[in-house]
Design an enzyme around this catalytic site. Structure first.
Site, PDB file in Angstrom:
ATOM      1  N   ASN A  24      37.614  33.305  46.110  1.00 25.04           N
ATOM      2  CA  ASN A  24      36.927  32.740  44.940  1.00 25.04           C
ATOM      3  C   ASN A  24      37.668  32.971  43.629  1.00 25.04           C
ATOM      4  O   ASN A  24      37.102  32.883  42.546  1.00 25.04           O
ATOM      5  CB  ASN A  24      35.464  33.190  44.889  1.00 25.04           C
ATOM      6  N   GLU A  30      35.510  49.098  34.035  1.00 20.27           N
ATOM      7  CA  GLU A  30      36.636  48.382  34.642  1.00 20.27           C
ATOM      8  C   GLU A  30      37.844  48.337  33.710  1.00 20.27           C
ATOM      9  O   GLU A  30      38.996  48.464  34.161  1.00 20.27           O
ATOM     10  CB  GLU A  30      36.188  46.980  35.062  1.00 20.27           C
ATOM     11  N   HIS A  43      37.810  37.473  39.250  1.00 17.27           N
ATOM     12  CA  HIS A  43      36.763  38.491  39.051  1.00 17.27           C
ATOM     13  C   HIS A  43      36.424  38.577  37.570  1.00 17.27           C
ATOM     14  O   HIS A  43      37.311  38.493  36.726  1.00 17.27           O
ATOM     15  CB  HIS A  43      37.263  39.864  39.511  1.00 17.27           C
ATOM     16  N   TYR A  47      36.071  48.137  43.545  1.00 20.40           N
ATOM     17  CA  TYR A  47      34.963  47.559  44.319  1.00 20.40           C
ATOM     18  C   TYR A  47      34.059  48.632  44.936  1.00 20.40           C
ATOM     19  O   TYR A  47      33.360  48.355  45.904  1.00 20.40           O
ATOM     20  CB  TYR A  47      35.508  46.625  45.403  1.00 20.40           C
ATOM     21  N   LYS A  97      42.629  36.752  41.013  1.00 20.39           N
ATOM     22  CA  LYS A  97      42.893  37.359  42.315  1.00 20.39           C
ATOM     23  C   LYS A  97      44.149  36.742  42.954  1.00 20.39           C
ATOM     24  O   LYS A  97      44.676  35.735  42.468  1.00 20.39           O
ATOM     25  CB  LYS A  97      41.656  37.161  43.210  1.00 20.39           C
TER      26      LYS A  97
HETATM   27  P1  DAT Z   1      31.224  38.479  41.996  1.00 20.43           P
HETATM   28  O1  DAT Z   1      32.714  38.487  42.204  1.00 20.43           O
HETATM   29  O2  DAT Z   1      30.712  37.088  41.711  1.00 20.43           O
HETATM   30  O3  DAT Z   1      30.779  39.494  40.972  1.00 20.43           O
HETATM   31  P2  DAT Z   1      30.166  40.305  44.005  1.00 20.43           P
HETATM   32  O4  DAT Z   1      30.343  41.403  43.011  1.00 20.43           O
HETATM   33  O5  DAT Z   1      28.816  40.170  44.641  1.00 20.43           O
HETATM   34  O6  DAT Z   1      30.546  38.879  43.374  1.00 20.43           O
HETATM   35  O7  DAT Z   1      31.217  40.469  45.179  1.00 20.43           O
HETATM   36  C1  DAT Z   1      32.549  40.863  44.890  1.00 20.43           C
HETATM   37  C2  DAT Z   1      33.472  40.033  45.707  1.00 20.43           C
HETATM   38  O8  DAT Z   1      33.279  40.327  47.087  1.00 20.43           O
HETATM   39  C3  DAT Z   1      33.268  38.518  45.600  1.00 20.43           C
HETATM   40  O9  DAT Z   1      33.925  37.971  44.469  1.00 20.43           O
HETATM   41  C4  DAT Z   1      33.833  38.038  46.895  1.00 20.43           C
HETATM   42  C5  DAT Z   1      33.470  39.143  47.858  1.00 20.43           C
HETATM   43  N1  DAT Z   1      32.215  38.846  48.562  1.00 20.43           N
HETATM   44  C6  DAT Z   1      30.978  38.916  48.039  1.00 20.43           C
HETATM   45  N2  DAT Z   1      30.057  38.565  48.937  1.00 20.43           N
HETATM   46  C7  DAT Z   1      30.738  38.267  50.069  1.00 20.43           C
HETATM   47  C8  DAT Z   1      30.379  37.837  51.372  1.00 20.43           C
HETATM   48  N3  DAT Z   1      29.106  37.639  51.704  1.00 20.43           N
HETATM   49  N4  DAT Z   1      31.368  37.625  52.278  1.00 20.43           N
HETATM   50  C9  DAT Z   1      32.658  37.828  51.948  1.00 20.43           C
HETATM   51  N5  DAT Z   1      33.073  38.233  50.746  1.00 20.43           N
HETATM   52  C10 DAT Z   1      32.129  38.446  49.817  1.00 20.43           C
HETATM   53 MG    MG Z   2      30.757  41.569  41.029  1.00 24.25          MG
END
Ligand code: DAT
Ligand code: MG
Length: 149
Positions: free
Chosen positions: A112, A126, A115, A49, A9
């Site tokens: 974080n 994807e 991805h 997303y 990212k």
């Molecule tokens: P991952 O990237 O571990 O698959 P995810 O698919 O649940 O996690 O979420 C996608 C992204 O969205 C994640 O990398 C960061 C953001 N995100 C997830 N939960 C969040 C939250 N509670 N607040 C802010 N950003 C969040």
């Molecule tokens: Mg995810």
């Protein structure tokens, strides 16, 4: 052979962690079959997303992904989808184990770093969203006899 979609990212690129991340996937034994640095359109970020479109963080997440270039990659290997998720670590870097990418380099969920596809079907979706066939190379890693019995 199984493939997964990995994206460094904007924070990972800005923080000069591209080499570190690629090095970890290489050292583990996975094979790089696609790689590009790119600026992401709002349309692509929203499509990527889409599963999160009702979540409160969707708008800021899309804005963040479009804010600065990302590195999009496809990695190949047996069990690479689940294993990549382990290399990446938990979504919240503060909960991610040391030794994982998020656990070693991050402190907040909105930054974080990386991805990774969460399932084989997600990976297929994807990969075709981010890459066309000509951008992916199927090649023979001669090291494989030292990686697989
Ligand atoms: P991952 O990237 O571990 O698959 P995810 O698919 O649940 O996690 O979420 C996608 C992204 O969205 C994640 O990398 C960061 C953001 N995100 C997830 N939960 C969040 C939250 N509670 N607040 C802010 N950003 C969040
Ligand atoms: Mg995810």
């Amino acid at each position: 052979m199984e493939r997964t979609f990995i994206m460094i990212k904007p924070d990972g690129v800005q923080r000069r962690l591209v080499g570190e991340v690629i090095g970890r996937f290489e050292a583990k034994g996975f094979t790089l079959v696609g790689l590009k640095l790119m600026s992401v359109s709002k349309e692509l970020a929203e499509e990527h997303y889409d599963v999160h479109k009702e979540r409160p963080f969707f708008g800021s997440l899309v804005e963040f992904i479009c804010s600065s270039p990302v590195v999009a990659m496809v990695w190949e290997g047996e069990g690479v989808v689940a294993s990549a998720r382990k290399l990446i670590g938990a979504t919240n870097p503060l909960s991610a184990e040391p030794g994982t990418i998020r656990g070693d380099f991050g402190v907040s969920v909105g930054r974080n770093l990386i991805h990774g596809s969460d399932a084989i079907e997600t990976a297929q979706r994807e990969i075709s969203l981010w890459f066309n066939d000509k951008e992916l190379s199927s090649w023979n890693p001669t090291v494989k006899t030292w990686l697989y019995e």
